[in-house]
Scaffold this motif. Structure first.
Motif, mmCIF file in Angstrom:
data_model
loop_
_atom_site.group_PDB
_atom_site.id
_atom_site.type_symbol
_atom_site.label_atom_id
_atom_site.label_comp_id
_atom_site.label_asym_id
_atom_site.label_seq_id
_atom_site.Cartn_x
_atom_site.Cartn_y
_atom_site.Cartn_z
ATOM 1 N N VAL A 1 0.860 -1.183 0.000
ATOM 2 C CA VAL A 1 0.000 0.000 0.000
ATOM 3 C C VAL A 1 0.900 1.238 0.000
ATOM 4 N N MET A 2 0.295 2.379 -0.321
ATOM 5 C CA MET A 2 1.052 3.638 -0.294
ATOM 6 C C MET A 2 1.691 3.822 1.067
ATOM 7 N N SER A 3 2.866 4.369 1.083
ATOM 8 C CA SER A 3 3.484 4.705 2.365
ATOM 9 C C SER A 3 2.674 5.832 3.002
ATOM 10 N N THR A 4 2.852 6.018 4.296
ATOM 11 C CA THR A 4 2.140 7.106 4.970
ATOM 12 C C THR A 4 2.573 8.450 4.384
ATOM 13 N N THR A 5 3.835 8.548 3.967
ATOM 14 C CA THR A 5 4.312 9.791 3.344
ATOM 15 C C THR A 5 3.614 10.017 2.008
ATOM 16 N N GLN A 6 3.536 8.964 1.176
ATOM 17 C CA GLN A 6 2.849 9.085 -0.113
ATOM 18 C C GLN A 6 1.384 9.450 0.089
ATOM 19 N N LEU A 7 0.746 8.765 1.030
ATOM 20 C CA LEU A 7 -0.672 9.007 1.299
ATOM 21 C C LEU A 7 -0.889 10.445 1.766
ATOM 22 N N SER A 8 -0.067 10.896 2.682
ATOM 23 C CA SER A 8 -0.240 12.249 3.210
ATOM 24 C C SER A 8 0.070 13.307 2.155
ATOM 25 N N THR A 9 1.043 13.047 1.295
ATOM 26 C CA THR A 9 1.369 13.997 0.223
ATOM 27 C C THR A 9 0.279 14.003 -0.843
ATOM 28 N N THR A 10 -0.160 12.828 -1.257
ATOM 29 C CA THR A 10 -1.170 12.725 -2.308
ATOM 30 C C THR A 10 -2.476 13.406 -1.916
ATOM 31 N N PHE A 11 -2.900 13.190 -0.672
ATOM 32 C CA PHE A 11 -4.197 13.716 -0.238
ATOM 33 C C PHE A 11 -4.081 14.917 0.699
ATOM 34 N N ARG A 12 -2.864 15.432 0.836
ATOM 35 C CA ARG A 12 -2.611 16.603 1.691
ATOM 36 C C ARG A 12 -3.136 16.376 3.107
ATOM 37 N N LEU A 13 -2.624 15.317 3.718
ATOM 38 C CA LEU A 13 -3.018 14.921 5.065
ATOM 39 C C LEU A 13 -1.831 15.013 6.008
ATOM 40 N N ASN A 14 -2.128 15.044 7.268
ATOM 41 C CA ASN A 14 -1.089 14.948 8.286
ATOM 42 C C ASN A 14 -0.563 13.508 8.269
ATOM 43 N N PRO A 15 0.743 13.299 8.192
ATOM 44 C CA PRO A 15 1.288 11.936 8.187
ATOM 45 C C PRO A 15 0.855 11.118 9.408
ATOM 46 N N ALA A 16 0.661 11.771 10.546
ATOM 47 C CA ALA A 16 0.219 11.051 11.743
ATOM 48 C C ALA A 16 -1.193 10.491 11.557
ATOM 49 N N THR A 17 -2.024 11.193 10.788
ATOM 50 C CA THR A 17 -3.383 10.716 10.506
ATOM 51 C C THR A 17 -3.322 9.453 9.655
ATOM 52 N N ALA A 18 -2.478 9.477 8.624
ATOM 53 C CA ALA A 18 -2.301 8.299 7.766
ATOM 54 C C ALA A 18 -1.746 7.134 8.583
ATOM 55 N N ALA A 19 -0.786 7.416 9.442
ATOM 56 C CA ALA A 19 -0.189 6.365 10.278
ATOM 57 C C ALA A 19 -1.221 5.760 11.220
ATOM 58 N N LYS A 20 -2.105 6.587 11.761
ATOM 59 C CA LYS A 20 -3.154 6.090 12.662
ATOM 60 C C LYS A 20 -4.115 5.157 11.918
#
Length: 126
Positions: free
Chosen positions: A31-50
């Motif tokens: 799956v997308m890394s938390t960094t990729q996910l947060s960059t792609t959707f403009r999210l806080n990396p901690a939110t993706a990690a959670k």
């Protein structure tokens, strides 16, 4: 994309579950890394990690240290089993209760289900 009333991490987890159910993510897929996910959707990396941590706790994702997150073996089967268990009580039973209130005969319901299955890709008209 993640603009519903639920917390964003819950929406991310639901999105990943949907991708697994739909077969867009198969067992063993990364799956997308938390960094990729947060960059792609403009999210806080901690939110993706959670979100990912919750999916790991559910046994749907596995973390391979230094490599990334992957769909766990049997994740789709587990999700299908869970959704099938709740389908009858959460979806079908209330619909049948409503049909009874409306006076729709059982035979008419069965005919409608069969007709719908004929027009649905992968449907079983039996």
């Amino acid at each position: 994309m993640f603009d519903g009333p639920e917390p964003i991490y819950v929406q991310i987890a639901a999105w990943v579950r949907t991708q697994i159910l739909a077969g867009d993510l198969a067992d063993g897929d990364q799956v997308m890394s938390t960094t990729q996910l947060s960059t792609t959707f403009r999210l806080n990396p901690a939110t993706a990690a959670k979100a990912y941590a919750g999916l790991v706790d559910e046994g749907l994702l596995v973390k391979r240290r230094g490599i990334g997150m992957f769909v766990a073996d049997g994740a789709r089967d587990a999700l299908l089993a869970e959704h099938r268990r709740t389908f009858y009580t959460d979806v079908l039973d209330p619909a049948l209760d409503r049909a009874a209130l409306l006076g729709i005969p059982v035979d008419e319901l069965v005919d409608h289900i069969r007709g719908h299955a004929r027009t649905t890709p992968g449907g079983d008209p039996r």
